[in-house]
Write a protein that holds these residues in place. Structure first.
Motif: not given
Length: 401
Positions: A217-232, A307-314
């Motif tokens: 699924v789509v993940q939306n985090i900030c720079v320096g954060g950690t996103a996890t993409f998973s599949v079952t 899945a889209t990965f959105t990375v926002n600037a701090l």
């Protein structure tokens, strides 16, 4: 009187391995006796065909003493031969029929037989046959759904797959269904009016691909954060995973290393597992795409949704809070000036008297035994100490864009 022949034998053409007959109809005083004779294409002497079935070097003959003779050539050695019959009546008067030509065409020869194939459900494959002889040939592929007991001509809408090339030397199958497992295929090759059928050993094996029950699924985090993409996923045997990455302006999917890797724009790990983690160090990965290829022990694969990965600037701080020294009952302020786009939220925190824990200041206006403060949810916090209990305290602010 001589017998007469009402119906003469006629020319015949047969394929090697096939059977044909030559017949005569006599009229006159019967009964009649018949003696069929055969003249090979390279001989000058007529040979009497026996009445009994006889196996010759070039085939089988029978019925040479009847009104109908049967011939089954095993090769083309009898091609362009001649036949005639001597008919004798009860008065021992005889007549010889017209001569009938006998032509034998060779069967096509299959140099390369179709071979068994194993594919994954939803995949594609081909079956091919190669004729060894010169000349032009026609083809008709056939399908057996019951292990070779019965066969039917393949048409584009035949069972088990979408078909094309069913009348060519190569049969193409696409979108193969699991129900086509153990189907058999063969080709009928025809040349000069003669046909030969390939062997029926070209069996199709079909394995199921894995299935995905939970997509990334789509993940939306900030720079320096950690996103996890998973599949079952579920499937036959042990599943393997390979995550892929598509840059925000890219057109080619990139395979991520399965080992934890530090890239120019961040860190990835778990790219060979069901869960991929990404820790961006900049916004270069913003609006990128992720997907995973899942394979089972049969090497059949399924590709997940993208899945889209959105990375926002701090946000950045243009002006930091500065130390303050005040007298009891004297108000003071601590301020911060952020830079960046959008609006900002603030949460001031303090560390009282050098303790180890940072505590959020209430965004309400608070008056306590040691003083009062307000504005802890804004860019400026106001503080008025009434005694020295707050001496040597520290303040900081979390700025959220």
């Amino acid at each position: 009187a001589l017998p007469t022949i009402a119906t003469q034998p006629v020319a015949k053409t047969v394929c090697a391995g096939g059977t044909t007959t030559f017949s005569v109809a006599a009229a006159g005083t019967g009964p009649f006796r018949y003696k069929w004779e055969f003249l090979a294409n390279d001989e000058t002497t007529w040979y009497e065909i026996p009445n009994a079935a006889i196996t010759h070097a070039n085939g089988i003959t029978s019925g040479g003493g009847t009104a109908t003779v049967s011939i089954t050539p095993s090769n083309t050695g009898w091609n362009n031969s001649r036949l005639r019959v001597i008919v004798t009546n009860s008065n021992d008067c005889e007549v010889i029929s017209n001569v009938a030509t006998f032509n034998v065409n060779a069967l096509p020869t299959i140099a390369t037989q179709p071979v068994a194939k194993t594919v994954c459900a939803g995949g594609a494959t081909t079956f091919s046959v190669t004729a060894a002889d010169a000349g032009s040939f026609t083809y008709q592929w056939q399908l057996s759904t019951n292990g070779g007991t019965t066969w039917a001509n393949v048409i584009p809408s035949s069972a088990g797959a979408a078909y094309s090339g069913n009348t060519t030397a190569t049969l193409t199958l696409t979108n193969i269904q699991i129900g086509a497992n153990n189907y058999r295929y063969r080709a009928i090759v025809t040349g000069a009016g003669c046909s030969v059928t390939s062997n029926g050993a070209a069996t199709l094996g079909v394995n199921n691909a894995p299935t995905i029950s939970s997509q990334p699924v789509v993940q939306n985090i900030c720079v320096g954060g950690t996103a996890t993409f998973s599949v079952t996923a579920a499937g036959t045997g042990t599943l393997s995973y390979q995550w892929q990455y598509l840059p925000n302006n890219g057109t080619n999917w990139e395979t991520l290393p399965t080992a934890p890797t530090t890239h120019v724009n961040g860190i990835t790990s778990g790219a060979g597992t069901a869960s991929l983690t990404m820790t961006p160090s900049s916004t270069e990965w913003h609006n990128s795409r992720l997907r995973v290829i899942v394979k089972n022990s049969n090497n059949c694969e399924v590709i997940s949704n993208v899945a889209t990965f959105t990375v926002n600037a701090l946000p950045s701080i243009a002006s930091q809070p500065v130390p303050r020294t005040v007298c009891v009952n004297s108000p003071t302020t601590f301020s911060v000036t952020p830079s960046g786009t959008g609006s900002f939220r603030y949460q001031w925190q303090w560390n009282k008297n050098g303790t180890t824990n940072w505590v959020d200041l209430s965004t309400d206006n608070i008056t306590g035994a040691s003083g009062s403060f307000s504005g802890a949810g804004t860019a400026t916090v106001y503080m008025t100490p009434v005694n020295v209990a707050w001496h040597n305290s520290r303040l900081r602010v979390i700025v959220i864009n």
